[in-house]
Design a protein around this motif. Structure first.
Motif, PDB file in Angstrom:
ATOM      1  N   ASP A   7       0.836  -1.194   0.000  1.00 28.55           N
ATOM      2  CA  ASP A   7       0.000   0.000   0.000  1.00 28.55           C
ATOM      3  C   ASP A   7       0.878   1.253   0.000  1.00 28.55           C
ATOM      4  O   ASP A   7       1.542   1.543   0.985  1.00 28.55           O
ATOM      5  CB  ASP A   7      -0.888  -0.029   1.254  1.00 28.55           C
ATOM      6  CG  ASP A   7      -1.812   1.178   1.303  1.00 28.55           C
ATOM      7  OD1 ASP A   7      -1.754   1.999   0.368  1.00 28.55           O
ATOM      8  OD2 ASP A   7      -2.576   1.276   2.274  1.00 28.55           O
ATOM      9  N   PRO A   8       0.904   1.968  -1.131  1.00 25.62           N
ATOM     10  CA  PRO A   8       1.794   3.138  -1.226  1.00 25.62           C
ATOM     11  C   PRO A   8       1.468   4.218  -0.201  1.00 25.62           C
ATOM     12  O   PRO A   8       2.340   5.003   0.163  1.00 25.62           O
ATOM     13  CB  PRO A   8       1.554   3.666  -2.635  1.00 25.62           C
ATOM     14  CG  PRO A   8       0.759   2.648  -3.342  1.00 25.62           C
ATOM     15  CD  PRO A   8       0.113   1.762  -2.332  1.00 25.62           C
ATOM     16  N   THR A   9       0.236   4.244   0.286  1.00 19.97           N
ATOM     17  CA  THR A   9      -0.134   5.317   1.211  1.00 19.97           C
ATOM     18  C   THR A   9       0.516   5.134   2.576  1.00 19.97           C
ATOM     19  O   THR A   9       0.561   6.064   3.372  1.00 19.97           O
ATOM     20  CB  THR A   9      -1.655   5.379   1.399  1.00 19.97           C
ATOM     21  OG1 THR A   9      -2.094   4.117   1.892  1.00 19.97           O
ATOM     22  CG2 THR A   9      -2.351   5.685   0.094  1.00 19.97           C
ATOM     23  N   ARG A  11       3.620   4.429   3.039  1.00 18.49           N
ATOM     24  CA  ARG A  11       5.062   4.647   2.973  1.00 18.49           C
ATOM     25  C   ARG A  11       5.424   6.080   3.298  1.00 18.49           C
ATOM     26  O   ARG A  11       4.755   7.006   2.882  1.00 18.49           O
ATOM     27  CB  ARG A  11       5.569   4.292   1.575  1.00 18.49           C
ATOM     28  CG  ARG A  11       5.408   2.834   1.232  1.00 18.49           C
ATOM     29  CD  ARG A  11       6.142   1.961   2.229  1.00 18.49           C
ATOM     30  NE  ARG A  11       6.048   0.566   1.891  1.00 18.49           N
ATOM     31  CZ  ARG A  11       6.923  -0.069   1.103  1.00 18.49           C
ATOM     32  NH1 ARG A  11       7.927   0.584   0.583  1.00 18.49           N
ATOM     33  NH2 ARG A  11       6.780  -1.345   0.843  1.00 18.49           N
ATOM     34  N   ARG A  12       6.519   6.219   4.035  1.00 17.37           N
ATOM     35  CA  ARG A  12       6.990   7.540   4.415  1.00 17.37           C
ATOM     36  C   ARG A  12       8.324   7.860   3.720  1.00 17.37           C
ATOM     37  O   ARG A  12       9.029   6.972   3.267  1.00 17.37           O
ATOM     38  CB  ARG A  12       7.176   7.627   5.928  1.00 17.37           C
ATOM     39  CG  ARG A  12       5.852   7.685   6.695  1.00 17.37           C
ATOM     40  CD  ARG A  12       6.098   7.720   8.181  1.00 17.37           C
ATOM     41  NE  ARG A  12       6.777   6.524   8.649  1.00 17.37           N
ATOM     42  CZ  ARG A  12       7.988   6.513   9.185  1.00 17.37           C
ATOM     43  NH1 ARG A  12       8.652   7.634   9.333  1.00 17.37           N
ATOM     44  NH2 ARG A  12       8.539   5.389   9.576  1.00 17.37           N
ATOM     45  N   VAL A  13       8.630   9.150   3.719  1.00 17.50           N
ATOM     46  CA  VAL A  13       9.903   9.625   3.193  1.00 17.50           C
ATOM     47  C   VAL A  13      10.821   9.817   4.401  1.00 17.50           C
ATOM     48  O   VAL A  13      10.372  10.281   5.447  1.00 17.50           O
ATOM     49  CB  VAL A  13       9.687  10.968   2.459  1.00 17.50           C
ATOM     50  CG1 VAL A  13      10.990  11.542   1.965  1.00 17.50           C
ATOM     51  CG2 VAL A  13       8.725  10.772   1.294  1.00 17.50           C
ATOM     52  N   PRO A  14      12.118   9.432   4.313  1.00 14.90           N
ATOM     53  CA  PRO A  14      12.988   9.609   5.476  1.00 14.90           C
ATOM     54  C   PRO A  14      13.175  11.086   5.811  1.00 14.90           C
ATOM     55  O   PRO A  14      13.134  11.936   4.920  1.00 14.90           O
ATOM     56  CB  PRO A  14      14.309   8.976   5.028  1.00 14.90           C
ATOM     57  CG  PRO A  14      14.263   9.003   3.546  1.00 14.90           C
ATOM     58  CD  PRO A  14      12.819   8.869   3.169  1.00 14.90           C
ATOM     59  N   GLY A  18      17.601  11.749   4.282  1.00 12.02           N
ATOM     60  CA  GLY A  18      18.429  10.554   4.387  1.00 12.02           C
ATOM     61  C   GLY A  18      19.717  10.776   5.159  1.00 12.02           C
ATOM     62  O   GLY A  18      20.484   9.848   5.371  1.00 12.02           O
ATOM     63  N   ASN A  20      22.118  10.759   8.015  1.00  3.02           N
ATOM     64  CA  ASN A  20      22.061   9.987   9.261  1.00  3.02           C
ATOM     65  C   ASN A  20      23.451   9.610   9.762  1.00  3.02           C
ATOM     66  O   ASN A  20      24.441   9.640   9.028  1.00  3.02           O
ATOM     67  CB  ASN A  20      21.190   8.746   9.098  1.00  3.02           C
ATOM     68  CG  ASN A  20      21.849   7.700   8.246  1.00  3.02           C
ATOM     69  OD1 ASN A  20      22.655   6.911   8.730  1.00  3.02           O
ATOM     70  ND2 ASN A  20      21.546   7.700   6.940  1.00  3.02           N
ATOM     71  N   ARG A 104      21.353   7.038  -5.934  1.00  4.45           N
ATOM     72  CA  ARG A 104      20.219   7.768  -6.512  1.00  4.45           C
ATOM     73  C   ARG A 104      18.969   6.904  -6.570  1.00  4.45           C
ATOM     74  O   ARG A 104      17.876   7.406  -6.815  1.00  4.45           O
ATOM     75  CB  ARG A 104      20.586   8.277  -7.911  1.00  4.45           C
ATOM     76  CG  ARG A 104      21.500   9.487  -7.845  1.00  4.45           C
ATOM     77  CD  ARG A 104      21.926   9.947  -9.204  1.00  4.45           C
ATOM     78  NE  ARG A 104      20.836  10.564  -9.936  1.00  4.45           N
ATOM     79  CZ  ARG A 104      20.887  10.878 -11.227  1.00  4.45           C
ATOM     80  NH1 ARG A 104      21.966  10.596 -11.915  1.00  4.45           N
ATOM     81  NH2 ARG A 104      19.870  11.449 -11.813  1.00  4.45           N
ATOM     82  N   LEU A 105      19.110   5.612  -6.340  1.00  9.62           N
ATOM     83  CA  LEU A 105      17.946   4.729  -6.276  1.00  9.62           C
ATOM     84  C   LEU A 105      17.438   4.591  -4.850  1.00  9.62           C
ATOM     85  O   LEU A 105      16.601   3.756  -4.552  1.00  9.62           O
ATOM     86  CB  LEU A 105      18.289   3.348  -6.844  1.00  9.62           C
ATOM     87  CG  LEU A 105      18.857   3.378  -8.259  1.00  9.62           C
ATOM     88  CD1 LEU A 105      19.124   1.971  -8.753  1.00  9.62           C
ATOM     89  CD2 LEU A 105      17.905   4.084  -9.201  1.00  9.62           C
ATOM     90  N   THR A 106      17.982   5.406  -3.947  1.00  3.42           N
ATOM     91  CA  THR A 106      17.500   5.441  -2.570  1.00  3.42           C
ATOM     92  C   THR A 106      16.930   6.842  -2.320  1.00  3.42           C
ATOM     93  O   THR A 106      17.108   7.729  -3.145  1.00  3.42           O
ATOM     94  CB  THR A 106      18.650   5.190  -1.576  1.00  3.42           C
ATOM     95  OG1 THR A 106      19.490   6.340  -1.556  1.00  3.42           O
ATOM     96  CG2 THR A 106      19.460   3.963  -1.952  1.00  3.42           C
ATOM     97  N   PRO A 107      16.268   7.032  -1.180  1.00  2.00           N
ATOM     98  CA  PRO A 107      15.705   8.368  -0.906  1.00  2.00           C
ATOM     99  C   PRO A 107      16.763   9.434  -0.643  1.00  2.00           C
ATOM    100  O   PRO A 107      16.417  10.601  -0.493  1.00  2.00           O
ATOM    101  CB  PRO A 107      14.873   8.136   0.368  1.00  2.00           C
ATOM    102  CG  PRO A 107      14.643   6.671   0.441  1.00  2.00           C
ATOM    103  CD  PRO A 107      15.830   6.034  -0.199  1.00  2.00           C
ATOM    104  N   LEU A 108      18.047   9.051  -0.595  1.00  2.00           N
ATOM    105  CA  LEU A 108      19.086  10.013  -0.220  1.00  2.00           C
ATOM    106  C   LEU A 108      19.076  11.233  -1.132  1.00  2.00           C
ATOM    107  O   LEU A 108      19.216  11.131  -2.337  1.00  2.00           O
ATOM    108  CB  LEU A 108      20.465   9.336  -0.269  1.00  2.00           C
ATOM    109  CG  LEU A 108      21.657  10.211   0.115  1.00  2.00           C
ATOM    110  CD1 LEU A 108      21.533  10.698   1.550  1.00  2.00           C
ATOM    111  CD2 LEU A 108      22.954   9.460  -0.067  1.00  2.00           C
TER     112      LEU A 108
END
Lengths: 261, 323
Positions: A7-9, A11-14, A18, A20, A104-108
């Motif tokens: 369920d895409p809803t 999901r959160r953005v870090p 990113g 850390n 670039r394939l991560t939320p970073l």
């Protein structure tokens, strides 16, 4: 469980794009594990201090300290600049390995990435400065007021950002592991020319006038200013202009970097 | 229709959102038209093979799905979101064929590093175990074999529990056993609703493991269907029969026949509608020993993508090219 869908809803953005501490820790451990980095950034400047710092006339007065203190600050600058350049060049190495693409394939967020890299480069620079200072203290020859030790160390640290940018720039122009082969001798030459290893007063007029335009001159005058209480205006201009040029060069190469690696 | 409005919709509506929605997408690089107009919808849970020769626009399309580049025209949505938004929520992962790893990190450090960048991930140890790289967790990446590195990339991709997984030549370097294990794991994932789009040069692999094959050539989709549909589209089937004096029966005039080959007593009829040919042969002629074979996917692939100049649709390329 077979009907479970994602369920895409949910999901959160870090947070912080990113940024850390886990990454900072791993990046630092990486640098400290690299034997070549340790030798060139921590051992070499300290060894240079041991050999130059005891030369004839070390106890002569220089500003609010002595000549040995003058050499100590210079060596700390050289070590930190080398470290920061190595850190900057790693950005390009990681790109050639495809790691930047993987990230670039991560939320970073790219800004968070550059920020983390800058913090790692500054931390390594601080270690290089600390190594030179500790060796200098153990030698017992350098003399300057405590606040001068501290202020010049901090000023030196920020001067090294120039060379982090230079590292990124050279890393992009000369891809792969070869960047350090150029940066190592290159920085040594610039340090000689810029008066880091030998005071400019020892040079002929011609060489000295060239030196005023070279990238190590400005930062070395600024780093030593807390000790010497001397800071020509053109040294400040030199430092600011070279910083701007290297940052612009790095940004230009990074923005041109559309190749699929 | 709730597929585009995510905010405030109930969780059950999420399965209505297509995993991928590509609408009228083109991509130009200066004078080069890499993608010339693609429309493609992937439903959640599909396993789709993306086939095409080099330069067909496969990679360009995958890059746009990953938000690494933007379409010149048209739109791309991944689970109803812009590609970058989907990536930052951990909804899309990709496994590269090569590179993408730091050699001086250990396997565990690499997974930990990646995990720290997402808002939510599976525990690192679980992922290492699932990928079968628990025993080499403390090994430097540089010291891992190609297969081990591939499993590490796979572990990294599965960390955020992505809804869409993009694989570029995923089983390169794996042995037969490894390939089979890999695909059974992918199947199990797809049953949980994960959509898998993989690019491959192993045509057999596409045929065996994908629910659906999308063939792309010269920046356009030239065929889209199951393995057997694609094969049938390309070149139809071949009927072989033993039939002396085959020339005298006028087989070439039958509807849907592309060509007739006579080799001694055997006749080979290439046709789109082989049922009609077979019925005719068995009822109107003394033909016997009938065999009907589909062309291999390799032939379909070459036939559909071989057309160099105009990106013809499959119907153009079959009609008028008797074989």
């Amino acid at each position: 469980m077979t009907t479970q869908t994602i369920d895409p809803t949910q999901r959160r953005v870090p947070s912080l794009g990113g940024f850390n501490l886990t990454v900072l820790g791993i990046e630092l451990r990486r640098m400290l594990r690299n034997r070549r980095t340790i030798i060139f950034t921590l051992v070499l400047p300290a060894a240079l201090l041991l050999s130059f710092g005891g030369q004839q006339g070390w106890d002569d007065k220089s500003g609010s300290g002595n000549v040995a203190a003058y050499i100590l600050v210079s060596m700390a600058l050289y070590g930190a600049a080398l470290t920061a350049a190595a850190g900057g060049a790693m950005v390009a190495v990681e790109r050639s390995l495809g790691w930047s693409r993987q990230l670039r394939l991560t939320p970073l967020n790219p800004v968070a990435y550059i920020l983390m890299k800058a913090i790692v480069a500054l931390t390594m620079g601080a270690l290089a400065i600390a190594a030179v200072n500790i060796v200098g203290m153990l030698m017992g020859k350098a003399e300057m007021p405590t606040h001068v030790w501290i202020v010049s160390a901090i000023v030196t640290l920020f001067c090294t950002l120039t060379f982090a940018a230079l590292g990124v720039f050279v890393g992009y122009v000369v891809p792969g592991e070869n960047a350090m082969q150029i940066l190592g001798p290159g920085l040594a030459l610039l340090s000689f020319l810029g008066g880091v290893f030998i005071p400019l007063s020892q040079y002929s007029d011609t060489v000295r006038h060239i030196a005023y335009w070279s990238p190590m001159y400005g930062v070395s005058e600024i780093a030593r200013a807390p000790l010497t209480h001397e800071l020509p205006w053109f040294a400040v201009v030199n430092a600011v202009v070279w910083f701007g040029l290297f940052v612009a060069g790095a940004a230009w190469r990074m923005s041109k970097d559309t190749a699929r690696v | 229709m709730t597929q585009t409005s995510l905010s405030g919709t109930a969780g059950s509506d999420a399965r209505l959102v297509p995993a991928v929605q590509i609408s009228g997408v083109t991509k130009d690089f200066g004078e080069v038209h890499a993608v010339r107009g693609i429309d493609l919808t992937l439903e959640q849970g599909e396993i789709v093979a993306f086939l095409g020769p080099n330069g067909a626009g496969k990679t360009t399309t995958i890059d746009m799905l990953l938000g690494l580049s933007h379409p010149t025209t048209g739109s791309i949505e991944v689970l109803g979101l812009q590609p970058r938004q989907a990536i930052s929520r951990g909804l899309v992962s990709a496994v590269m064929q090569t590179g993408g790893l730091l050699k001086d990190l250990t396997v565990r450090e690499t997974v930990t590093y990646t995990a720290s960048l997402f808002a939510h991930t599976a525990p690192v140890d679980d992922v290492l175990r699932t990928a079968g790289i628990e025993s080499i967790a403390d090994r430097k990446v540089a010291k891992c074999s190609g297969g081990e590195q591939q499993r590490l990339r796979f572990a990294m991709a599965l960390l955020p529990d992505p809804a869409l997984l993009l694989l570029d030549e995923p089983t390169t370097g794996m042995d037969v056993e490894g390939r089979r294990a890999f695909w059974s794991a992918i199947r199990a994932d797809a049953e949980q609703g994960r959509t898998v789009l993989f690019a491959t040069h192993y045509l057999e692999e596409a045929d065996q493991y994908a629910d659906r094959i999308v063939l792309i050539s010269h920046g356009r989709i030239v065929a889209d269907g199951t393995g057997s549909q694609v094969k049938a589209l390309a070149a139809g089937r071949t009927v072989r029969a033993t039939l002396p004096d085959a020339e005298t029966y006028g087989l070439a005039e039958l509807p849907g026949v592309d060509s007739v080959d006579v080799r001694g007593e055997a006749v080979y009829v290439h046709a789109k509608d082989t049922d009609t040919v077979a019925r005719h042969l068995l009822t109107q002629t003394p033909a016997h020993d009938l065999e009907i074979t589909a062309r291999g996917l390799e032939d379909a692939f070459l036939s559909l993508t071989g057309d160099q100049d105009d990106a013809a649709t499959y119907t153009d390329s079959i009609e008028g090219t008797p074989r």
